[in-house]
Design a protein around this motif. Structure first.
Motif, mmCIF file in Angstrom:
data_model
loop_
_atom_site.group_PDB
_atom_site.id
_atom_site.type_symbol
_atom_site.label_atom_id
_atom_site.label_comp_id
_atom_site.label_asym_id
_atom_site.label_seq_id
_atom_site.Cartn_x
_atom_site.Cartn_y
_atom_site.Cartn_z
ATOM 1 N N VAL A 1 0.830 -1.200 0.000
ATOM 2 C CA VAL A 1 0.000 0.000 0.000
ATOM 3 C C VAL A 1 0.871 1.259 0.000
ATOM 4 C CG1 VAL A 1 -1.844 1.240 1.215
ATOM 5 C CG2 VAL A 1 -1.818 -1.269 1.219
ATOM 6 N N SER A 2 0.566 2.172 -0.917
ATOM 7 C CA SER A 2 1.289 3.444 -1.035
ATOM 8 C C SER A 2 0.837 4.433 0.034
ATOM 9 C CB SER A 2 1.009 4.086 -2.394
ATOM 10 O OG SER A 2 1.368 3.243 -3.448
ATOM 11 N N PHE A 3 1.675 5.439 0.238
ATOM 12 C CA PHE A 3 1.344 6.570 1.100
ATOM 13 C C PHE A 3 0.964 7.743 0.206
ATOM 14 C CE2 PHE A 3 3.706 3.830 3.769
ATOM 15 C CZ PHE A 3 3.363 4.121 5.082
ATOM 16 N N VAL A 4 0.004 8.559 0.652
ATOM 17 C CA VAL A 4 -0.423 9.711 -0.143
ATOM 18 C C VAL A 4 -0.833 10.857 0.775
ATOM 19 C CG1 VAL A 4 -2.846 8.987 -0.345
ATOM 20 C CG2 VAL A 4 -1.840 10.417 -2.122
ATOM 21 N N THR A 5 -0.641 12.076 0.274
ATOM 22 C CA THR A 5 -0.970 13.255 1.080
ATOM 23 C C THR A 5 -2.356 13.825 0.774
ATOM 24 O OG1 THR A 5 0.132 14.699 -0.516
ATOM 25 C CG2 THR A 5 1.444 13.922 1.356
ATOM 26 N N ARG A 6 -3.105 13.235 -0.138
ATOM 27 C CA ARG A 6 -4.451 13.746 -0.423
ATOM 28 C C ARG A 6 -5.484 13.088 0.494
ATOM 29 N NH1 ARG A 6 -7.295 9.855 -2.810
ATOM 30 N NH2 ARG A 6 -6.367 8.448 -4.324
ATOM 31 N N SER A 7 -6.709 13.622 0.460
ATOM 32 C CA SER A 7 -7.813 13.049 1.237
ATOM 33 C C SER A 7 -8.381 11.834 0.503
ATOM 34 C CB SER A 7 -8.931 14.080 1.411
ATOM 35 O OG SER A 7 -8.438 15.208 2.081
ATOM 36 N N GLU B 1 10.214 5.078 -3.641
ATOM 37 C CA GLU B 1 9.617 5.739 -4.792
ATOM 38 C C GLU B 1 8.773 6.878 -4.256
ATOM 39 O OE1 GLU B 1 5.758 6.145 -7.032
ATOM 40 O OE2 GLU B 1 6.021 5.112 -5.150
ATOM 41 N N SER B 2 8.943 8.073 -4.813
ATOM 42 C CA SER B 2 8.165 9.229 -4.378
ATOM 43 C C SER B 2 7.917 10.125 -5.578
ATOM 44 C CB SER B 2 8.929 9.995 -3.289
ATOM 45 O OG SER B 2 8.197 11.123 -2.873
ATOM 46 N N VAL B 3 6.641 10.415 -5.849
ATOM 47 C CA VAL B 3 6.295 11.276 -6.976
ATOM 48 C C VAL B 3 5.237 12.293 -6.553
ATOM 49 C CG1 VAL B 3 6.851 9.543 -8.738
ATOM 50 C CG2 VAL B 3 4.521 9.696 -7.877
ATOM 51 N N ALA B 4 5.233 13.422 -7.232
ATOM 52 C CA ALA B 4 4.223 14.457 -6.999
ATOM 53 C C ALA B 4 3.268 14.472 -8.189
ATOM 54 C CB ALA B 4 4.889 15.813 -6.847
ATOM 55 N N ILE B 5 1.972 14.405 -7.885
ATOM 56 C CA ILE B 5 0.945 14.452 -8.937
ATOM 57 C C ILE B 5 -0.157 15.399 -8.473
ATOM 58 C CG2 ILE B 5 -0.725 13.143 -10.291
ATOM 59 C CD1 ILE B 5 0.977 10.635 -9.653
ATOM 60 N N ASP B 6 -0.424 16.411 -9.264
ATOM 61 C CA ASP B 6 -1.487 17.374 -8.969
ATOM 62 C C ASP B 6 -1.404 17.928 -7.548
ATOM 63 O OD1 ASP B 6 -2.529 17.045 -11.554
ATOM 64 O OD2 ASP B 6 -3.797 15.371 -10.931
ATOM 65 N N GLY C 1 5.682 5.864 -10.936
ATOM 66 C CA GLY C 1 6.026 4.901 -9.898
ATOM 67 C C GLY C 1 6.419 3.549 -10.471
ATOM 68 N N ALA C 2 5.687 3.112 -11.499
ATOM 69 C CA ALA C 2 6.000 1.832 -12.142
ATOM 70 C C ALA C 2 7.403 1.861 -12.743
ATOM 71 C CB ALA C 2 4.962 1.517 -13.220
#
Length: 195
Positions: free
Chosen positions: A38-44, A74-79, A108-109
């Motif tokens: 499971v990934s981590f994310v900063t959005r709701s 792996e760390s990426v910024a999207i929107d 990420g892939a």
């Protein structure tokens, strides 16, 4: 590239938002008894998403703390949101299992493929733009989110040709069946129908 961990497989389900990658990934994962990383994310959370199952939803501050601590492989910024995978989550699951799966966008892939090489098998799922849009509306996503996703559609679709396998996804059962058959080659479990 990291040293290979035995014959372990890391299956990455990717494709545009609305391609059905989550539904297919979970059906295939359940079929083979594979664990999801499971990934981590900063959005709701979006409608229907569950913390700890779909993503680990955390604050920007907590994400930054983990990132500064070198936790993310792996760390990426999207929107405007950060998405990351912790190396410890992949490594610990592969210690006990021969295969894991993840659901990631193309950035990420690509990062995981560069790190783990042939252990990573990318499974690209797609549907036409209209179908993707309809699915996102049925999920109850805000128009602004749908528009952002559609703005990434062509770029995500172009990644199809970099992946090991690509599947059109208009029917969950059929797509799951096709992918399950394909993954048998990697898992070499020699499942035999005894009926």
């Amino acid at each position: 590239m990291r040293e290979s961990i035995g014959r372990n497989n890391i299956f990455v389900f990717t494709g545009p938002d609305g391609s059905g990658r989550k539904s297919v990934a979970e059906a295939v994962g359940q079929t083979f008894g594979m664990e999801k990383v499971v990934s981590f994310v900063t959005r709701s959370p979006r409608p229907g998403e569950v913390n700890g199952h779909d993503y680990h939803f955390i604050t920007h501050e907590k994400y930054r703390e983990l990132e500064l601590g070198g936790e993310f492989l792996e760390s990426v910024a999207i929107d405007g949101h950060q998405y990351g995978i912790r190396s410890v989550d992949i490594e610990s699951k592969l210690h006990y299992r021969d295969s894991v799966y993840l659901i990631l966008n193309h950035e990420g892939a690509g990062i995981l493929k560069n790190i783990y090489g042939d252990q990573v098998v990318r499974l690209f799922l797609y549907a036409d733009r209209r179908t993707v849009e309809e699915r996102e509306r049925k999920r109850g996503l805000p128009e602004e989110t749908i528009e952002k996703h559609l703005s990434h559609y062509d770029r995500e679709m172009s990644y199809r040709f970099s992946c090991e396998h690509a599947f059109e996804n208009y029917d969950l059962g059929q797509t799951t069946f096709e992918i399950t058959n394909e993954l048998e080659r990697y898992l070499k479990r020699d499942l035999v129908d005894k009926d």
